[in-house]
Scaffold this motif. Structure first.
Motif, PDB file in Angstrom:
ATOM      1  N   ALA A  56       7.847   1.924  -8.802  1.00  0.00           N
ATOM      2  CA  ALA A  56       7.417   0.533  -8.932  1.00  0.00           C
ATOM      3  C   ALA A  56       8.601  -0.416  -9.063  1.00  0.00           C
ATOM      4  CB  ALA A  56       6.488   0.387 -10.142  1.00  0.00           C
ATOM      5  N   ILE A  57       9.578  -0.057  -9.870  1.00  0.00           N
ATOM      6  CA  ILE A  57      10.734  -0.937 -10.079  1.00  0.00           C
ATOM      7  C   ILE A  57      11.517  -1.117  -8.785  1.00  0.00           C
ATOM      8  CG2 ILE A  57      12.986  -1.067 -11.208  1.00  0.00           C
ATOM      9  CD1 ILE A  57      11.705   0.018 -13.719  1.00  0.00           C
ATOM     10  N   ILE A  58      11.714  -0.020  -8.053  1.00  0.00           N
ATOM     11  CA  ILE A  58      12.460  -0.117  -6.787  1.00  0.00           C
ATOM     12  C   ILE A  58      11.717  -0.996  -5.790  1.00  0.00           C
ATOM     13  CG2 ILE A  58      13.283   1.198  -4.796  1.00  0.00           C
ATOM     14  CD1 ILE A  58      13.797   3.536  -6.729  1.00  0.00           C
ATOM     15  N   VAL A  59      10.410  -0.759  -5.647  1.00  0.00           N
ATOM     16  CA  VAL A  59       9.615  -1.529  -4.687  1.00  0.00           C
ATOM     17  C   VAL A  59       9.592  -3.011  -5.056  1.00  0.00           C
ATOM     18  CG1 VAL A  59       7.270  -1.892  -3.834  1.00  0.00           C
ATOM     19  CG2 VAL A  59       8.184   0.424  -3.985  1.00  0.00           C
ATOM     20  N   GLY A  87       4.218 -11.599  -2.397  1.00  0.00           N
ATOM     21  CA  GLY A  87       4.262 -10.147  -2.576  1.00  0.00           C
ATOM     22  C   GLY A  87       4.503  -9.749  -4.013  1.00  0.00           C
ATOM     23  N   THR A  88       5.400 -10.463  -4.689  1.00  0.00           N
ATOM     24  CA  THR A  88       5.668 -10.154  -6.099  1.00  0.00           C
ATOM     25  C   THR A  88       4.465 -10.477  -6.969  1.00  0.00           C
ATOM     26  OG1 THR A  88       7.994 -10.712  -5.700  1.00  0.00           O
ATOM     27  CG2 THR A  88       7.291 -10.548  -7.989  1.00  0.00           C
ATOM     28  N   ILE A  89       3.829 -11.613  -6.704  1.00  0.00           N
ATOM     29  CA  ILE A  89       2.639 -11.981  -7.472  1.00  0.00           C
ATOM     30  C   ILE A  89       1.528 -10.957  -7.280  1.00  0.00           C
ATOM     31  CG2 ILE A  89       0.799 -13.716  -7.644  1.00  0.00           C
ATOM     32  CD1 ILE A  89       2.875 -15.838  -6.988  1.00  0.00           C
ATOM     33  N   ALA A  90       1.438 -10.375  -6.089  1.00  0.00           N
ATOM     34  CA  ALA A  90       0.361  -9.423  -5.799  1.00  0.00           C
ATOM     35  C   ALA A  90       0.675  -8.021  -6.294  1.00  0.00           C
ATOM     36  CB  ALA A  90       0.104  -9.398  -4.293  1.00  0.00           C
ATOM     37  N   MET A  91       1.901  -7.567  -6.093  1.00  0.00           N
ATOM     38  CA  MET A  91       2.218  -6.167  -6.380  1.00  0.00           C
ATOM     39  C   MET A  91       2.479  -5.885  -7.857  1.00  0.00           C
ATOM     40  SD  MET A  91       4.408  -4.633  -3.198  1.00  0.00           S
ATOM     41  CE  MET A  91       5.755  -5.786  -3.358  1.00  0.00           C
ATOM     42  N   ALA A 146       0.826  -1.206   0.000  1.00  0.00           N
ATOM     43  CA  ALA A 146       0.000   0.000   0.000  1.00  0.00           C
ATOM     44  C   ALA A 146       0.862   1.257   0.000  1.00  0.00           C
ATOM     45  CB  ALA A 146      -0.924  -0.007   1.225  1.00  0.00           C
ATOM     46  N   GLY A 147       1.923   1.254   0.810  1.00  0.00           N
ATOM     47  CA  GLY A 147       2.802   2.415   0.851  1.00  0.00           C
ATOM     48  C   GLY A 147       3.468   2.676  -0.485  1.00  0.00           C
ATOM     49  N   GLY A 148       3.943   1.618  -1.148  1.00  0.00           N
ATOM     50  CA  GLY A 148       4.582   1.791  -2.447  1.00  0.00           C
ATOM     51  C   GLY A 148       3.624   2.302  -3.505  1.00  0.00           C
ATOM     52  N   LEU A 149       2.393   1.804  -3.519  1.00  0.00           N
ATOM     53  CA  LEU A 149       1.406   2.247  -4.513  1.00  0.00           C
ATOM     54  C   LEU A 149       1.013   3.705  -4.287  1.00  0.00           C
ATOM     55  CD1 LEU A 149      -0.779  -0.975  -4.562  1.00  0.00           C
ATOM     56  CD2 LEU A 149       0.517  -0.060  -6.505  1.00  0.00           C
TER      57      LEU A 149
END
Length: 769
Positions: free
Chosen positions: A556-559, A574-578, A506-509
């Motif tokens: 996005a790339i960094i996160v 997390g990768t599959i979701a984000m 959520a923070g990254g988005l």
């Protein structure tokens, strides 16, 4: 424009994988340590002619002192020390569970229900000249009605019995890659040791009930000897009784040390819990293990190893390694003084106890406090007057930003070794509140405060940055913190924890959306050196979108890089979701229409990215060996079924795990309807905010997508979504309130969704001045 943006998104996804490999290769120290820790490969510690494993169930570092347990203290002075986490089926590992785990190198249980902490009986025959004779553990035999094999079948951990003793030669009961192709000689002393060295049929090659009068010949009989010295009394039974028992165990260890063959590696470990789950003591002394601190690639944490590491480590020392066991070879590194090192190790257990005792209360108080704060503002500041609106919006902003700053504050609290203080819980939560207040002040007072997305974006960026930097440096801030990694669960000690995934996503988005919004506004304003007529509206809009896409794409790339790289986050779910969530957000920024085909491609994008990282890690271990690369090995060898079954079962169980998790699916469903039909649900403020801020609906959709996919893809299930709410919900309320109820004439210019689709950017209604 759309084709160009699509290429940018595609290049970004490819760059994510490419940069991940390069970044991991740029960290040779950590990667080399991890690669060398794989069983069957050369390590910093050589082989040994004899190994003696001594188990003292319940042994903690608080039991070891120079006066009370002199032999254990001397072993610690001259050997390497660490904290041992018993990794069994349940968090509370009975001694029998711990011994069975050592038997197979995989999580195991000796009882169907928790609390039945009794060792299975051992049936022995007359002892031979060496004091040992064959024996059997009837409970191990699958022909028995309630055998240990049948008890462990539902858990899907797939223990292969007899691995430590070298008596497992049956490919029918275990996958071929975990079958040990040798018949070793091992001696068991005590009932727990018999359980550790039992074959799948329950046979124990050499067994003695105790050390006897002269243990020298008994210890020299085989290269491997396992000794069970019993359990210490529970802490509540009286400190004197426990101290006496620890002293007696130390004297028994002294007899073993005196009688051990030359060049023996001696391991003393607190195998099993006696009253409550604890992080126990472990000491390794012998060739290659001088004064030092233990470490293992399974945890990547200084001083911390797992009981599943013992089996591959012992086999490695004896030159009989099996490279497909789940544990890692235990190694050692330098340390300070023994006293300071033991203080640090005690603090690891103290922090784990604080987590276990306060986690439920923390989230209960946290959730109630957030709900009451927003409710109080809504009740006391109702009305449509300008002053009342101003005060209401300001109060919502303060409450929301303060509440959403708590996850970041709880991580930063671990910058101080709070587990070493006399009142660790008080120190931790005081530090967490202080850091939370500092993050909130930065978000509320910085130059971004006039931007409706500014304060929320600042909190999101700080939270995501803290977690990303933490996983890049070893995940030390997450250990035993509410949103971090629960040590006693023995599930994960590095990377992004299940509770941290929600705030991180959520923070990254939100941070990416804020970056895009800033770029959109700056791009829509005419340059001082250039008149507004110098360029066409379409060109200006295209340049704005390009800058916004670049800004959000960088975030996005960094996160995602920190999340997916095996040497860092190593987070499959997390990768599959984000990844799909960020792609949805980037597509909205770029103006790409979402078709059914693109929905399908976006949905599997996360799986594609994590698969690429996993295969890269499996083929090139220098990238960073982790559980995701190990899973590739299981898939290749056809043994991934039990793992998938276990994770699916854990996911389903998560819905009823706590009193509040059954509510989370209802919240997810309701929030999805709110995003789709705010007008139909008469959510006028949300509808107005969506019209005013063109990126709000894509942001809400992306957060919702990350929450749902995180729920489905992670073994923690709905807990991932539940952990997202404390940060996402207050920040969304702040954004919606500031966007829908502008109260300052100095607020930055934004463009409405309808204007965004028009021929050129214009000022949104209600935002003039």
């Amino acid at each position: 424009m759309k084709s160009w943006a699509a290429r940018v998104i595609g290049v970004g996804c490819a760059a994510l994988v490419g940069i991940g490999g390069a970044a991991a290769l740029a960290a040779p120290a950590q990667a080399a340590t991890t690669a060398n820790a794989r069983v069957g490969t050369p390590a910093t510690v050589g082989q040994a002619s004899h190994v003696i494993l001594i188990g003292i169930s319940g042994l903690d570092w608080t039991d070891i002192s120079k006066a009370q347990t002199p032999t254990l203290w001397q072993l610690a002075e001259h050997g390497s020390v660490g904290s041992l986490v018993d990794s069994a089926v349940r968090t509370f590992a009975c001694p029998a569970d711990a011994w069975l785990t050592v038997n197979s190198g995989a999580r195991a249980s000796a009882a169907e229900k928790p609390g039945a902490c009794t060792l299975p009986p051992v049936v022995g025959s007359a002892a031979g000249a060496s004091g040992a004779a064959p024996a059997t553990v009837p409970a191990m035999n699958s022909a028995v009605g309630n055998s240990i094999e049948k008890i462990n079948t539902p858990y899907s951990y797939g223990p292969c019995w007899g691995v430590l003793a070298g008596t497992n030669a049956s490919a029918a009961t275990c996958p071929p890659q975990t079958t040990v192709p040798y018949s070793g000689c091992a001696t068991a002393i005590g009932p727990g040791a018999a359980l550790a060295l039992s074959s799948p049929a329950g046979d124990v090659q050499n067994y003695a009930a105790d050390l006897g009068g002269s243990p020298r010949s008994l210890l020299a009989k085989c290269p491997l000897t396992v000794v069970d010295l019993g359990s210490l009394p529970a802490s509540g039974s009286g400190s004197s009784a426990r101290a006496v028992a620890a002293g007696a165990a130390s004297r028994q260890v002294a007899r073993i040390v005196a009688a051990a063959p030359a060049g023996t590696i001696i391991v003393v470990a607190g195998l099993g819990d006696v009253a409550a789950p604890h992080v126990h003591a472990i000491i390794i002394s012998g060739p290659g293990f001088g004064p030092g601190l233990l470490k293992a690639a399974s945890t990547r944490q200084p001083g911390m190893v797992v009981s599943t590491d013992l089996t591959p480590t012992i086999l490695h020392w004896l030159g009989r390694g099996d490279g497909n066991l789940i544990g890692s070879v235990i190694q050692n590194s330098g340390r300070g003084t023994l006293t300071s090192t033991i203080t640090m190790l005690k603090a690891q257990d103290t922090a784990a106890q604080v987590y276990r005792d306060t986690l439920g209360w923390f989230f209960l108080i946290y959730g109630v406090a957030e709900g009451l704060s927003f409710g109080l503002v809504a009740l006391t500041l109702r009305g449509d007057g300008a002053e009342r609106r101003r005060r209401r919006v300001s109060a919502y902003r303060i409450v929301g930003i303060s509440g959403a700053s708590v996850p970041a504050g709880s991580f930063l609290a671990s910058l101080v070794p709070w587990g070493q203080f006399s009142h660790p819980a008080l120190v931790f939560y005081a530090l967490a509140l202080a850091w939370s207040a500092a993050v909130a002040v930065v978000a509320l007072t910085g130059p971004w405060r006039r931007d409706p997305l500014g304060s929320a974006g600042c909190v999101g960026a700080i939270t995501a940055a803290i977690i990303a930097l933490d996983v890049m440096t070893g995940s030390h801030l997450q250990l035993s913190t509410p949103f971090g990694l629960p040590v006693l669960v023995a599930g994960r000690w590095y990377g992004i924890g299940n509770n941290a995934l929600g705030p991180y996503a959520a923070g990254g988005l939100i941070a990416a959306t804020w970056a895009a919004a800033v770029a959109l506004r700056s791009g829509s304003q005419p340059s001082p050196q250039r008149s507004p007529q110098a360029s066409s509206p379409g060109s200006s809009r295209g340049n704005s979108r390009a800058r916004a896409l670049a800004a959000a794409g960088a975030v996005a790339i960094i996160v995602l890089l920190a999340c997916a790289t095996p040497a860092w986050g190593a987070k499959v779910g997390g990768t599959i979701a984000m990844t799909p969530a960020f792609l949805l957000l980037l597509a909205a920024i770029a103006g790409i229409r979402i078709t059914p085909l693109r929905v399908g491609l976006i949905a599997v994008s996360g799986l594609a990215v994590i698969t690429a990282f996993a295969v890269l890690s499996y083929i090139y271990p220098a990238v960073g060996v982790s559980d995701i690369s190990a899973f590739v090995g299981h898939v290749i060898h056809g043994s991934a079924g039990p793992i998938l079954n276990r994770k699916a079962s854990a996911n389903l169980h998560s819905v009823t795990e706590t009193w509040f998790t059954p509510v989370v699916p209802l919240v997810v469903a309701l929030s999805g309807l709110m995003i789709i039909w705010p007008e139909r649900l008469r959510l006028r403020m949300l509808a107005r905010a969506i019209d005013q801020q063109p990126l709000l609906r894509p942001l809400l959709t992306a957060i919702w997508t990350a929450g749902v996919l995180g729920w489905l893809a992670d073994d923690s299930g709905v807990s991932v979504t539940a952990a997202m709410l404390p940060l996402a919900l207050p920040l969304v309320i702040v954004i919606v309130t500031l966007t829908a109820e502008p109260v300052r004439s100095t607020a930055p210019e934004v463009h409405s969704a309808s204007d965004w689709a028009a021929s050129g950017p214009v000022q949104a209604p209600g935002r003039q001045g």
